[in-house]
Motif scaffolding. Structure first.
Motif, PDB file in Angstrom:
ATOM      1  N   GLN A  95      63.356  -8.023  52.040  1.00  0.00           N
ATOM      2  CA  GLN A  95      62.426  -7.132  52.741  1.00  0.00           C
ATOM      3  C   GLN A  95      63.166  -6.309  53.789  1.00  0.00           C
ATOM      4  N   LEU A  96      64.116  -6.941  54.489  1.00  0.00           N
ATOM      5  CA  LEU A  96      64.884  -6.201  55.492  1.00  0.00           C
ATOM      6  C   LEU A  96      65.666  -5.063  54.840  1.00  0.00           C
ATOM      7  N   ALA A  97      66.294  -5.381  53.701  1.00  0.00           N
ATOM      8  CA  ALA A  97      67.072  -4.362  53.006  1.00  0.00           C
ATOM      9  C   ALA A  97      66.168  -3.211  52.584  1.00  0.00           C
ATOM     10  N   MET A  98      64.933  -3.574  52.190  1.00  0.00           N
ATOM     11  CA  MET A  98      63.985  -2.556  51.753  1.00  0.00           C
ATOM     12  C   MET A  98      63.622  -1.651  52.936  1.00  0.00           C
ATOM     13  N   MET A  99      63.504  -2.271  54.121  1.00  0.00           N
ATOM     14  CA  MET A  99      63.163  -1.463  55.300  1.00  0.00           C
ATOM     15  C   MET A  99      64.326  -0.552  55.685  1.00  0.00           C
ATOM     16  N   ILE A 100      65.548  -1.086  55.587  1.00  0.00           N
ATOM     17  CA  ILE A 100      66.712  -0.306  56.031  1.00  0.00           C
ATOM     18  C   ILE A 100      67.068   0.782  55.019  1.00  0.00           C
ATOM     19  N   TRP A 101      67.161   0.376  53.733  1.00  0.00           N
ATOM     20  CA  TRP A 101      67.668   1.312  52.732  1.00  0.00           C
ATOM     21  C   TRP A 101      66.589   1.907  51.836  1.00  0.00           C
ATOM     22  N   GLY A 110      82.536 -17.833  51.644  1.00  0.00           N
ATOM     23  CA  GLY A 110      81.580 -17.521  50.581  1.00  0.00           C
ATOM     24  C   GLY A 110      80.971 -16.137  50.768  1.00  0.00           C
ATOM     25  N   SER A 111      80.635 -15.788  52.014  1.00  0.00           N
ATOM     26  CA  SER A 111      80.004 -14.493  52.283  1.00  0.00           C
ATOM     27  C   SER A 111      80.986 -13.344  52.094  1.00  0.00           C
ATOM     28  N   ALA A 112      82.256 -13.572  52.451  1.00  0.00           N
ATOM     29  CA  ALA A 112      83.256 -12.526  52.238  1.00  0.00           C
ATOM     30  C   ALA A 112      83.403 -12.255  50.739  1.00  0.00           C
ATOM     31  N   LEU A 113      83.407 -13.333  49.944  1.00  0.00           N
ATOM     32  CA  LEU A 113      83.482 -13.170  48.488  1.00  0.00           C
ATOM     33  C   LEU A 113      82.241 -12.445  47.969  1.00  0.00           C
ATOM     34  N   ALA A 114      81.089 -12.750  48.561  1.00  0.00           N
ATOM     35  CA  ALA A 114      79.849 -12.083  48.151  1.00  0.00           C
ATOM     36  C   ALA A 114      79.924 -10.588  48.452  1.00  0.00           C
ATOM     37  N   ALA A 115      80.487 -10.234  49.624  1.00  0.00           N
ATOM     38  CA  ALA A 115      80.633  -8.822  49.983  1.00  0.00           C
ATOM     39  C   ALA A 115      81.522  -8.117  48.968  1.00  0.00           C
ATOM     40  N   LEU A 116      82.593  -8.812  48.591  1.00  0.00           N
ATOM     41  CA  LEU A 116      83.514  -8.244  47.606  1.00  0.00           C
ATOM     42  C   LEU A 116      82.793  -8.038  46.273  1.00  0.00           C
ATOM     43  N   ALA A 117      82.069  -9.067  45.841  1.00  0.00           N
ATOM     44  CA  ALA A 117      81.338  -8.966  44.571  1.00  0.00           C
ATOM     45  C   ALA A 117      80.333  -7.821  44.625  1.00  0.00           C
ATOM     46  N   GLY A 118      79.618  -7.718  45.754  1.00  0.00           N
ATOM     47  CA  GLY A 118      78.611  -6.661  45.890  1.00  0.00           C
ATOM     48  C   GLY A 118      79.233  -5.283  45.776  1.00  0.00           C
ATOM     49  N   MET A 119      80.354  -5.093  46.461  1.00  0.00           N
ATOM     50  CA  MET A 119      81.006  -3.787  46.421  1.00  0.00           C
ATOM     51  C   MET A 119      81.494  -3.473  45.005  1.00  0.00           C
ATOM     52  N   LEU A 120      82.045  -4.484  44.329  1.00  0.00           N
ATOM     53  CA  LEU A 120      82.565  -4.269  42.981  1.00  0.00           C
ATOM     54  C   LEU A 120      81.439  -3.952  41.991  1.00  0.00           C
ATOM     55  N   VAL A 121      80.312  -4.658  42.129  1.00  0.00           N
ATOM     56  CA  VAL A 121      79.163  -4.391  41.246  1.00  0.00           C
ATOM     57  C   VAL A 121      78.681  -2.959  41.439  1.00  0.00           C
ATOM     58  N   ALA A 122      78.519  -2.574  42.714  1.00  0.00           N
ATOM     59  CA  ALA A 122      78.023  -1.224  42.998  1.00  0.00           C
ATOM     60  C   ALA A 122      78.988  -0.164  42.463  1.00  0.00           C
ATOM     61  N   SER A 123      80.303  -0.433  42.609  1.00  0.00           N
ATOM     62  CA  SER A 123      81.288   0.541  42.122  1.00  0.00           C
ATOM     63  C   SER A 123      81.288   0.603  40.603  1.00  0.00           C
ATOM     64  N   ASN A 124      81.117  -0.559  39.978  1.00  0.00           N
ATOM     65  CA  ASN A 124      81.175  -0.614  38.516  1.00  0.00           C
ATOM     66  C   ASN A 124      80.016   0.136  37.875  1.00  0.00           C
ATOM     67  N   TYR A 125      78.804  -0.080  38.385  1.00  0.00           N
ATOM     68  CA  TYR A 125      77.635   0.562  37.771  1.00  0.00           C
ATOM     69  C   TYR A 125      77.277   1.866  38.463  1.00  0.00           C
ATOM     70  N   GLY A 126      77.848   2.105  39.657  1.00  0.00           N
ATOM     71  CA  GLY A 126      77.564   3.337  40.371  1.00  0.00           C
ATOM     72  C   GLY A 126      76.191   3.364  41.014  1.00  0.00           C
ATOM     73  N   ILE A 127      75.551   2.181  41.088  1.00  0.00           N
ATOM     74  CA  ILE A 127      74.175   2.141  41.590  1.00  0.00           C
ATOM     75  C   ILE A 127      73.965   0.861  42.400  1.00  0.00           C
ATOM     76  N   ALA A 128      73.208   0.960  43.490  1.00  0.00           N
ATOM     77  CA  ALA A 128      72.838  -0.237  44.249  1.00  0.00           C
ATOM     78  C   ALA A 128      71.400  -0.099  44.722  1.00  0.00           C
ATOM     79  N   HIS A 129      70.682  -1.212  44.802  1.00  0.00           N
ATOM     80  CA  HIS A 129      69.308  -1.169  45.305  1.00  0.00           C
ATOM     81  C   HIS A 129      68.924  -2.533  45.862  1.00  0.00           C
ATOM     82  N   TYR A 130      67.784  -2.578  46.552  1.00  0.00           N
ATOM     83  CA  TYR A 130      67.475  -3.745  47.374  1.00  0.00           C
ATOM     84  C   TYR A 130      67.226  -5.037  46.594  1.00  0.00           C
ATOM     85  N   ASN A 131      66.841  -4.925  45.322  1.00  0.00           N
ATOM     86  CA  ASN A 131      66.563  -6.184  44.605  1.00  0.00           C
ATOM     87  C   ASN A 131      67.611  -6.508  43.548  1.00  0.00           C
ATOM     88  N   MET A 132      68.817  -5.993  43.725  1.00  0.00           N
ATOM     89  CA  MET A 132      69.851  -6.242  42.736  1.00  0.00           C
ATOM     90  C   MET A 132      70.427  -7.652  42.851  1.00  0.00           C
TER      91      MET A 132
END
Lengths: 307, 396
Positions: free
Chosen positions: A115-121, A203-225
């Motif tokens: 919900q926070l992500a939805m409010m921010i982004w 664990g969170s640093a790895l999650a940040a890395l995974a998130g960035m890589l996913v977004a770069s790979n598909y070129g898309i990011a959204h709040y419920n990914m």
């Protein structure tokens, strides 16, 4: 044959991401014995934070490689802060509570983060600016893009570093000792709270890395990914043996390949009865299968229940 | 490990604020302005929010224009209002919105954007006798239910699919085709019509794959398709999927041409597919905006008013409102039943086309335009009339 190899390559890319996220689940479970179900949402925050940073830095006119590194560092700081805060608020007060309590708070945190992500982004899909050339290299009849190579490479390096950290350093010994028996470890001078916070940080640093890589790979990011990704990565961790770091890697890669091959061939194998729309279902078939046939996972050992 | 997976199944409770309708204008009053309220339903959140906002803007511009014209019915000032609701492109949410409009006693509805939401909602409007004009729902089933209240100002997928199928075979020289759809009423419907027409024109379908309207990973299905070596890949679906799909087609080194229907024929596809949009084809019912009578002017006014470029359907939403305003003008009344009596007789030259309805409520003699992605924009190729193959007549 080329097509089969291509599917395996697709699966390994997907699997590397699952493995990175699965490591976060397994680290926390290994030390605390709880499943951090908000972990998928941390990946999502990492993706959106890195996206925001990327846009900002590109507008400032920095060269793409520098932007990539800085955006990752920004996302990592955001996610690490988030991870430690989650641990303090949602898990530490419940450390001696029954198992179900932290599970419920984890789900609560997950909903709050969405919900926070939805409010921010907002709720729309955001396009991730491309920092890397999208041209595909042909290796042995298989098409691989730069981002795919980076995903697999970075994931492999990170996992290797993590294994070295846990098995070869003083800090790692403290982590293993805490996992073994927090009480005795504390008597030996290990600060359990510090070690647990550390598990969340890594664990969170790895999650940040995974998130960035996913977004770069598909070129898309959204709040419920993060939701589906988190569930699949959790499945990967269970498949490899929850609490076992090497298992998380094996489980992640295996699940990625199963998913790619499943979606690629199910239509042909069933003569069109089942189709590729079932791509998301394979992970959960695997989960059920593992829980029924081999609950400890592929590499997991039977963990003794804590008294 | 013992945790129960039932704890995994959680749902977000959607809190629906019910609108208290204190603004219901007393229509039996004989003085003061007559208030005519139009409901507008489209996804304003989620993957297709950009399209929903676009439609809403188009409708808003029309309402503002209609108010500026200063209409009078029987000497009383007429005031048009737009009630905009978010249906999230979800059929369930669409029905909640429809019920809300019915309860609020709106005079007419513009919407919904998607076929998947338009079709179930149309039953509620039909039961309440509220005229409904959809700017962009193209699934044939919408007007085939026999509802007197259902109209659309865009050619349907039977017409669009026919044109696309023929074009793929005759103009793009595709002998073997792969078809992907997103399993929605729109995507699956269009893909089915496309397949039929392409096969009739002499092509062979070598692969049929499916995804959904939330996915972004298509590498597995595209790799399978690559193995079947089609000349052309057709995708029935919307741009949030079409854009990453186009990029992954390029990444996998697939040489097949990529053809889309109207769901991908918009600005966001070009933006998100970036370089991969080069050489993609798409179709959009109606004339290219530049060739429409008032198209260029409309685009300018839209830009000036909303500081954004038209996605794809805004001119249709504008015309949908104008068709309803026109009907109200002829009836000299905003009452739903009076508007409804006038709609079948519509002959209105709008931004998109000369709008006339057939007995089903479909657009008569619609045209379909084809575009190609070139230098970061959709460039018009040609416009094909659908009148050559009249749809089977349907009696209500």
């Amino acid at each position: 044959m080329d097509i089969f190899l291509q599917q395996v390559a697709n699966g390994l890319t997907l699997g590397s991401i699952y493995a990175l996220v699965a490591l976060g689940y397994t680290l926390v479970y290994g030390i605390l014995g709880l499943i951090n179900f908000a972990h998928g949402e941390v990946v999502m925050v990492g993706a959106l934070a890195s996206l925001a940073a990327t846009k900002f830095l590109l507008a400032a006119g920095l060269p793409p490689p520098v932007v990539f590194v800085l955006a990752f560092l920004f996302a990592a700081v955001v996610c690490m802060t988030l991870g430690v805060v989650i641990e303090r608020i949602a898990y530490r007060p419940l450390r001696n509570a029954p198992r179900l309590a932290p599970l419920i708070t984890a789900i609560g945190v997950s909903i709050i983060l969405q919900q926070l992500a939805m409010m921010i982004w907002g709720r729309s899909y955001h396009a991730m600016p491309q920092l890397l050339p999208e041209t595909a290299y042909v290796l042995g009849g298989v098409q691989i893009t730069a981002i795919q190579l980076i995903i697999v490479g970075v994931a492999a390096l990170t996992m290797a570093a993590l294994l070295v950290l846990v098995n070869r350093t003083r800090l790692g010994r403290a982590m293993r000792a805490t996992a073994e028996n927090p009480g005795i470890a504390a008597l030996m001078g290990v600060d359990a709270n510090r070690i647990i916070a550390l598990a969340f940080l890594i664990g969170s640093a790895l999650a940040a890395l995974a998130g960035m890589l996913v977004a770069s790979n598909y070129g898309i990011a959204h709040y419920n990914m993060g939701f589906m990704l988190g569930l699949k990565a959790f499945t990967a961790a269970v498949l490899g043996g929850i609490g076992n770091l090497a298992g998380a890697v094996v489980g992640g890669l295996l699940l990625g390949v199963i998913e790619a091959l499943g979606a690629g061939y199910i239509g042909d194998l069933t003569g069109g009865v089942l189709g590729s729309q079932y791509q998301d279902v394979f992970a959960f078939f695997v989960l059920i299968g593992v829980l029924v046939l081999r609950p400890a996972g592929l590499l997991g050992e039977q963990v003794a229940e804590r008294a | 490990m013992n945790f129960s997976f039932t704890s995994l199944s959680f749902a977000l409770a959607a809190v629906l604020g019910l609108v208290a309708c204190s603004k219901n204008a007393p229509s039996d009053a004989t003085t003061g302005p007559i208030v005519i309220r139009f409901g507008h339903a489209a996804p304003l959140t989620g993957p297709q929010a950009h399209l929903g906002k676009d439609n809403e803007n188009g409708a808003r511009l029309a309402v503002e224009d209609a108010n500026a014209a200063g209409l009078k019915f029987g000497g009383r000032q007429v005031k048009f209002e737009l009630l905009s609701e978010d249906d999230q492109s979800d059929p369930r949410q669409g029905n909640l919105v429809a019920q809300k409009f019915v309860d609020a006693k709106v005079n007419a509805v513009i919407g919904h954007l998607n076929s998947g939401t338009t079709i179930p909602a149309s039953r509620l409007y039909a039961a309440a006798g509220i005229p409904q004009v959809s700017p962009s729902a193209t699934n044939p089933a919408y007007t085939e239910q026999g509802f007197k209240t259902a109209f659309r100002v865009m050619a349907n997928d039977e017409q669009q699919g026919k044109v696309l199928g023929k074009y793929a075979v005759n103009n793009l020289q595709a002998k073997t085709i792969a078809v992907i759809d997103d399993k929605t009423a729109y995507g699956e419907g269009l893909a089915t019509e496309f397949k039929k027409a392409a096969v009739a024109a002499g092509a062979t379908v070598v692969a049929e794959e499916h995804t959904d309207d939330k996915s972004v990973d298509f590498k597995s299905i595209l790799t399978t398709i690559k193995g079947k070596r089609p000349d052309l890949i057709f995708f029935g679906g919307m741009d949030p999927q079409a854009a990453p799909m186009a990029r992954q087609i390029k990444q996998l080194g697939v040489t097949a041409k990529f053809l889309l229907g109207d769901g991908g024929c918009n600005v966001d596809f070009i933006k998100n597919a970036a370089d991969a949009s080069e050489g993609c084809y798409c179709s959009l019912p109606g004339m290219p905006l530049a060739k429409m009578a008032g198209g260029a002017q409309f685009a300018q006014r839209y830009k000036a008013r909303f500081n954004a470029d038209i996605q794809s359907y805004a001119p249709y939403a504008y015309d949908a409102v104008m068709v309803l305003v026109e009907a109200a003008k002829h009836a000299q009344s905003g009452e739903p039943d009076k508007i409804l009596a006038e709609l079948p007789k519509t002959d209105y030259t709008g931004v998109t086309a000369r709008v006339m309805f057939d007995p089903k409520g479909d657009l008569k003699d619609g045209v379909i335009s084809l575009y190609v992605g070139k230098n970061g924009a959709w460039e018009p190729l040609e416009t094909i009339s659908t009148a050559v193959s009249p749809a089977p007549t349907f009696t209500k």
